[in-house]
Scaffold this motif. Sequence first.
Motif, PDB file in Angstrom:
ATOM      1  N   THR A  22      68.688  58.878 -12.582  1.00  0.00           N
ATOM      2  CA  THR A  22      67.740  57.812 -12.264  1.00  0.00           C
ATOM      3  C   THR A  22      66.307  58.320 -12.356  1.00  0.00           C
ATOM      4  O   THR A  22      66.037  59.509 -12.194  1.00  0.00           O
ATOM      5  CB  THR A  22      67.951  57.255 -10.845  1.00  0.00           C
ATOM      6  OG1 THR A  22      67.614  58.255  -9.879  1.00  0.00           O
ATOM      7  CG2 THR A  22      69.376  56.792 -10.636  1.00  0.00           C
ATOM      8  N   SER A  23      65.418  57.388 -12.599  1.00  0.00           N
ATOM      9  CA  SER A  23      63.989  57.644 -12.534  1.00  0.00           C
ATOM     10  C   SER A  23      63.399  56.505 -11.714  1.00  0.00           C
ATOM     11  O   SER A  23      63.608  55.335 -12.035  1.00  0.00           O
ATOM     12  CB  SER A  23      63.402  57.666 -13.943  1.00  0.00           C
ATOM     13  OG  SER A  23      62.005  57.779 -13.884  1.00  0.00           O
ATOM     14  N   TRP A  24      62.676  56.851 -10.639  1.00  0.00           N
ATOM     15  CA  TRP A  24      62.106  55.846  -9.744  1.00  0.00           C
ATOM     16  C   TRP A  24      60.593  55.839  -9.870  1.00  0.00           C
ATOM     17  O   TRP A  24      59.958  56.888  -9.979  1.00  0.00           O
ATOM     18  CB  TRP A  24      62.475  56.160  -8.295  1.00  0.00           C
ATOM     19  CG  TRP A  24      63.925  55.946  -7.994  1.00  0.00           C
ATOM     20  CD1 TRP A  24      64.957  56.804  -8.252  1.00  0.00           C
ATOM     21  CD2 TRP A  24      64.512  54.812  -7.353  1.00  0.00           C
ATOM     22  NE1 TRP A  24      66.141  56.277  -7.817  1.00  0.00           N
ATOM     23  CE2 TRP A  24      65.897  55.047  -7.259  1.00  0.00           C
ATOM     24  CE3 TRP A  24      64.001  53.615  -6.849  1.00  0.00           C
ATOM     25  CZ2 TRP A  24      66.782  54.129  -6.681  1.00  0.00           C
ATOM     26  CZ3 TRP A  24      64.871  52.702  -6.273  1.00  0.00           C
ATOM     27  CH2 TRP A  24      66.245  52.964  -6.207  1.00  0.00           C
ATOM     28  N   HIS A  33      61.048  50.526  -8.548  1.00  0.00           N
ATOM     29  CA  HIS A  33      61.620  50.311  -9.879  1.00  0.00           C
ATOM     30  C   HIS A  33      62.487  51.507 -10.249  1.00  0.00           C
ATOM     31  O   HIS A  33      62.005  52.644 -10.243  1.00  0.00           O
ATOM     32  CB  HIS A  33      60.512  50.112 -10.917  1.00  0.00           C
ATOM     33  CG  HIS A  33      61.034  49.816 -12.275  1.00  0.00           C
ATOM     34  ND1 HIS A  33      60.813  50.635 -13.347  1.00  0.00           N
ATOM     35  CD2 HIS A  33      61.771  48.783 -12.746  1.00  0.00           C
ATOM     36  CE1 HIS A  33      61.397  50.133 -14.411  1.00  0.00           C
ATOM     37  NE2 HIS A  33      61.986  49.015 -14.080  1.00  0.00           N
ATOM     38  N   THR A  37      65.062  53.174 -13.156  1.00  0.00           N
ATOM     39  CA  THR A  37      65.566  53.183 -14.525  1.00  0.00           C
ATOM     40  C   THR A  37      66.746  54.147 -14.558  1.00  0.00           C
ATOM     41  O   THR A  37      66.644  55.271 -14.058  1.00  0.00           O
ATOM     42  CB  THR A  37      64.472  53.633 -15.508  1.00  0.00           C
ATOM     43  OG1 THR A  37      63.347  52.756 -15.378  1.00  0.00           O
ATOM     44  CG2 THR A  37      64.976  53.606 -16.939  1.00  0.00           C
ATOM     45  N   GLN A  63      69.873  56.143 -16.747  1.00  0.00           N
ATOM     46  CA  GLN A  63      70.306  56.630 -18.048  1.00  0.00           C
ATOM     47  C   GLN A  63      71.526  55.826 -18.495  1.00  0.00           C
ATOM     48  O   GLN A  63      72.264  55.274 -17.676  1.00  0.00           O
ATOM     49  CB  GLN A  63      70.663  58.113 -17.970  1.00  0.00           C
ATOM     50  CG  GLN A  63      69.473  59.005 -17.728  1.00  0.00           C
ATOM     51  CD  GLN A  63      69.858  60.475 -17.572  1.00  0.00           C
ATOM     52  OE1 GLN A  63      71.018  60.850 -17.740  1.00  0.00           O
ATOM     53  NE2 GLN A  63      68.886  61.294 -17.243  1.00  0.00           N
ATOM     54  N   ASP A  64      71.737  55.776 -19.813  1.00  0.00           N
ATOM     55  CA  ASP A  64      72.887  55.052 -20.360  1.00  0.00           C
ATOM     56  C   ASP A  64      74.184  55.527 -19.723  1.00  0.00           C
ATOM     57  O   ASP A  64      74.389  56.728 -19.514  1.00  0.00           O
ATOM     58  CB  ASP A  64      72.980  55.250 -21.875  1.00  0.00           C
ATOM     59  CG  ASP A  64      71.895  54.491 -22.626  1.00  0.00           C
ATOM     60  OD1 ASP A  64      71.313  53.554 -22.047  1.00  0.00           O
ATOM     61  OD2 ASP A  64      71.641  54.845 -23.794  1.00  0.00           O
ATOM     62  N   GLY A  86      66.872  41.966 -11.592  1.00  0.00           N
ATOM     63  CA  GLY A  86      67.485  42.694 -12.692  1.00  0.00           C
ATOM     64  C   GLY A  86      68.640  41.902 -13.264  1.00  0.00           C
ATOM     65  O   GLY A  86      68.975  40.817 -12.780  1.00  0.00           O
ATOM     66  N   GLY A 122      70.768  50.032 -16.740  1.00  0.00           N
ATOM     67  CA  GLY A 122      69.452  50.007 -17.387  1.00  0.00           C
ATOM     68  C   GLY A 122      68.317  50.142 -16.396  1.00  0.00           C
ATOM     69  O   GLY A 122      67.755  51.202 -16.250  1.00  0.00           O
ATOM     70  N   ASP A 123      67.994  49.040 -15.718  1.00  0.00           N
ATOM     71  CA  ASP A 123      66.948  49.109 -14.709  1.00  0.00           C
ATOM     72  C   ASP A 123      67.095  47.963 -13.711  1.00  0.00           C
ATOM     73  O   ASP A 123      67.802  46.994 -13.959  1.00  0.00           O
ATOM     74  CB  ASP A 123      65.551  49.134 -15.331  1.00  0.00           C
ATOM     75  CG  ASP A 123      65.157  47.817 -15.965  1.00  0.00           C
ATOM     76  OD1 ASP A 123      66.047  47.071 -16.407  1.00  0.00           O
ATOM     77  OD2 ASP A 123      63.960  47.511 -16.003  1.00  0.00           O
ATOM     78  N   ARG A 158      64.790  46.261  -9.978  1.00  0.00           N
ATOM     79  CA  ARG A 158      63.634  46.333  -9.077  1.00  0.00           C
ATOM     80  C   ARG A 158      64.068  45.848  -7.701  1.00  0.00           C
ATOM     81  O   ARG A 158      64.796  44.865  -7.589  1.00  0.00           O
ATOM     82  CB  ARG A 158      62.490  45.474  -9.600  1.00  0.00           C
ATOM     83  CG  ARG A 158      61.929  45.989 -10.890  1.00  0.00           C
ATOM     84  CD  ARG A 158      60.901  45.125 -11.587  1.00  0.00           C
ATOM     85  NE  ARG A 158      60.392  43.982 -10.880  1.00  0.00           N
ATOM     86  CZ  ARG A 158      59.123  43.603 -10.876  1.00  0.00           C
ATOM     87  NH1 ARG A 158      58.223  44.311 -11.541  1.00  0.00           N
ATOM     88  NH2 ARG A 158      58.728  42.531 -10.239  1.00  0.00           N
TER      89      ARG A 158
END
Length: 151
Positions: free
Chosen positions: A27-29, A46, A48, A50-51, A88, A107-108, A110
């Motif tokens: 994850t990336s926040w 938010h 995001t 990874q696949d 989302g 995917g992502d 919020r």
Amino acid sequence: MRWMVTLFMLLLFSVIQTSAQRIKDPTSWSFQTEKIGEDTYKLIFHVTLQDGWHIFTLQPGDEFLIPPSFSFEQQHNVKLVGSIVEEGQKITSRFEGLDNPVHYYEGDARFIQKVQVKGKPVITGKYEYQVCNDQMCLPPETKEFSFTISE
């Protein structure tokens, strides 16, 4: 014989746990503020992914699943308005071994909390989440967040 089965289960759990710990968090926040009124803001979490990974919705559909949660440090100049809402492309699916449909995001997504503030505070707290792929779930993560209210 019973002790051998117990030993085997402990060893297996240890190997699985060690493997999960080696996987980098997929994850990336990011954290944003959006002014929506004179003293009212949206705090936007938010994420995001990874696949191949997903994060559960706030109401994932089964009591054993760990949804994202957010806790805010109490401050006299910050008032939470309502509860966290999510945005989302929600996916609903059935997972083997679970009785109820499961709700999650890929995917992502919020997660948004409205606040009323006095002045320009820094709003802090912690969030917890768990991510899974089609083979396993990583242990839950707890991290700190910080929002700076400014014009």
